[in-house]
Motif scaffolding. Structure first.
Motif, PDB file in Angstrom:
ATOM      1  N   CYS A  75      31.751  -5.097 -22.029  1.00 10.01           N
ATOM      2  CA  CYS A  75      30.527  -5.579 -22.590  1.00 10.01           C
ATOM      3  C   CYS A  75      28.887  -5.914 -21.452  1.00 10.01           C
ATOM      4  O   CYS A  75      28.551  -6.435 -21.953  1.00 10.01           O
ATOM      5  N   GLY A  76      29.014  -5.783 -20.217  1.00 11.21           N
ATOM      6  CA  GLY A  76      28.375  -6.039 -19.816  1.00 11.21           C
ATOM      7  C   GLY A  76      27.531  -4.814 -19.360  1.00 11.21           C
ATOM      8  O   GLY A  76      27.355  -3.981 -19.670  1.00 11.21           O
ATOM      9  N   ALA A  77      26.039  -4.268 -18.895  1.00  6.78           N
ATOM     10  CA  ALA A  77      25.631  -3.749 -19.093  1.00  6.78           C
ATOM     11  C   ALA A  77      24.234  -4.756 -18.596  1.00  6.78           C
ATOM     12  O   ALA A  77      23.536  -5.751 -18.968  1.00  6.78           O
ATOM     13  N   GLN A  78      23.050  -3.996 -18.405  1.00  8.31           N
ATOM     14  CA  GLN A  78      21.577  -3.926 -18.149  1.00  8.31           C
ATOM     15  C   GLN A  78      21.102  -3.625 -18.740  1.00  8.31           C
ATOM     16  O   GLN A  78      21.019  -2.305 -19.033  1.00  8.31           O
ATOM     17  N   VAL A  79      20.708  -4.840 -19.556  1.00  6.14           N
ATOM     18  CA  VAL A  79      19.994  -4.016 -21.130  1.00  6.14           C
ATOM     19  C   VAL A  79      18.448  -4.083 -20.159  1.00  6.14           C
ATOM     20  O   VAL A  79      17.705  -4.697 -19.920  1.00  6.14           O
ATOM     21  N   ASN A  80      17.260  -2.377 -20.823  1.00  5.69           N
ATOM     22  CA  ASN A  80      16.293  -2.437 -20.731  1.00  5.69           C
ATOM     23  C   ASN A  80      15.996  -0.820 -21.291  1.00  5.69           C
ATOM     24  O   ASN A  80      15.770  -0.443 -20.563  1.00  5.69           O
ATOM     25  N   HIS A  81      15.156  -0.940 -22.156  1.00  9.27           N
ATOM     26  CA  HIS A  81      14.489  -0.267 -22.531  1.00  9.27           C
ATOM     27  C   HIS A  81      13.024   1.130 -22.113  1.00  9.27           C
ATOM     28  O   HIS A  81      12.642   1.418 -22.657  1.00  9.27           O
ATOM     29  N   VAL A  82      13.009  -0.013 -21.027  1.00  3.03           N
ATOM     30  CA  VAL A  82      11.620   0.466 -19.999  1.00  3.03           C
ATOM     31  C   VAL A  82      12.060   1.669 -19.102  1.00  3.03           C
ATOM     32  O   VAL A  82      11.416   2.937 -19.029  1.00  3.03           O
ATOM     33  N   ASP A 133      18.067   6.718 -13.642  1.00  2.00           N
ATOM     34  CA  ASP A 133      18.585   6.924 -12.258  1.00  2.00           C
ATOM     35  C   ASP A 133      18.591   4.953 -12.138  1.00  2.00           C
ATOM     36  O   ASP A 133      19.124   4.205 -11.820  1.00  2.00           O
ATOM     37  N   ALA A 134      17.657   4.271 -12.840  1.00  2.00           N
ATOM     38  CA  ALA A 134      17.007   2.572 -12.209  1.00  2.00           C
ATOM     39  C   ALA A 134      18.763   2.283 -12.983  1.00  2.00           C
ATOM     40  O   ALA A 134      18.952   1.004 -12.328  1.00  2.00           O
ATOM     41  N   LEU A 135      19.095   2.731 -13.891  1.00  2.00           N
ATOM     42  CA  LEU A 135      20.507   1.760 -14.951  1.00  2.00           C
ATOM     43  C   LEU A 135      22.130   2.487 -14.556  1.00  2.00           C
ATOM     44  O   LEU A 135      22.131   1.703 -15.015  1.00  2.00           O
ATOM     45  N   ARG A 136      21.409   3.734 -14.226  1.00  2.00           N
ATOM     46  CA  ARG A 136      22.810   4.070 -13.757  1.00  2.00           C
ATOM     47  C   ARG A 136      23.729   3.329 -13.043  1.00  2.00           C
ATOM     48  O   ARG A 136      24.819   3.059 -13.219  1.00  2.00           O
TER      49      ARG A 136
END
Length: 286
Positions: free
Chosen positions: A9-16, A20-23
């Motif tokens: 359930c881990g993730a970097q949550v960012n809607h902006v 490539d920045a979240l991959r």
């Protein structure tokens, strides 16, 4: 001790940020979890927490999102933000791993908006719910329902979501893979309830049509200023009669977000210094 279940359930949550920045966090991170699962002495249950942000138009039927796996067709992702794209790819990786025989069972959960704890009021001071409550106190203004149309936020308390993931995720049969949407059956919370909660603290709040409220909130300094023009208010839920609710055991069913719940959120924000200058009345114990 023997490990027979892997919960990712881990993730970097960012809607902006772009894909490539979240991959690295969301895609490469999932690859590493799959590698860990491969090193276990038994085929584990896989519980993968994704997001409704992966949903595409072809998953809609009769106005509701279906609990179906993602496809390997990526052309429908152009309208998704980077977060939704990375989580979509992560789902594909998990599905491929299951179909190659690497898991005892596999459940993909897609939560929608997860709000604070319904009993303690502990919440994320920077999520949409908290920002909207903070903004109402700061601006003395709130969006309101108009012309017979109710505007609401679609949310499920974190304790409901967490209990549901554990109870329904562990009850999946061998060699079964399913997708579940852990959304509370009473997930729509009208913005008028937010206003009522703030006014219960002695704050006079003026209700405005959504369009004029957006202009005010975007133009004046307040907690909602960065999101005022982007926040989405719903008038109906896209999640109903889900397989998740049919599988949910009775002990995991909790109340949805009410005025009393919102008051607990306000009380937490006051205790943590994110809202100042108001007094929150006591709420009924649960």
């Amino acid at each position: 001790a023997r490990v027979d279940t892997v919960v990712h359930c881990g993730a970097q949550v960012n809607h902006v940020l772009p894909y490539d920045a979240l991959r690295h966090a969301n895609v490469v991170g999932t690859v590493e979890v799959l590698r860990f699962a491969d090193r276990l002495p038994c085929r584990p249950r896989m519980i993968h927490v994704s997001t409704v942000g992966v949903l595409t138009a072809d998953m809609l039927r009769a106005g509701l999102f279906r609990e179906v796996p993602v496809s390997r067709k990526f052309d429908g992702l152009k309208s998704h933000n980077g977060y939704g794209q990375t989580k979509y790819v992560a789902e594909v990786l998990v599905n491929d791993a299951f179909h190659s025989g690497r898991f005892y069972s596999c459940v993909v959960f897609r939560p929608a908006f997860v709000s604070g704890h319904s009993r303690t009021g502990h919440c994320n001071p920077s999520d949409t719910v908290s920002l909207l409550l903070r903004s109402m106190v700061e601006l003395r203004s709130a969006p309101c329902s108009e012309r017979g149309r109710t505007f609401a936020l679609d949310m499920s308390p974190v304790d409901f979501v967490a209990r549901g993931i554990v109870s329904s995720g562990l009850g999946v049969a061998a060699n079964e893979t399913i997708v579940l949407h852990p959304v509370h059956p009473s997930s729509l919370v009208p913005v008028d309830e937010f206003r009522a909660a703030v006014e219960a603290c002695g704050v006079s709040v003026t209700g405005e049509p959504v369009r004029s409220w957006r202009q005010r909130a975007a133009g004046e300094r307040n907690a909602m200023q960065p999101l005022a023009k982007r926040v989405r208010f719903a008038s109906s839920s896209l999640f109903a009669n889900t397989e998740f609710l049919r599988r949910l055991d009775v002990g995991s069913r909790t109340a949805g977000v009410s005025k009393a719940t919102l008051l607990r959120y306000v009380a937490f924000l006051v205790r943590t210094g994110h809202i100042r200058g108001i007094t929150v009345p006591p709420t009924p114990s649960l």
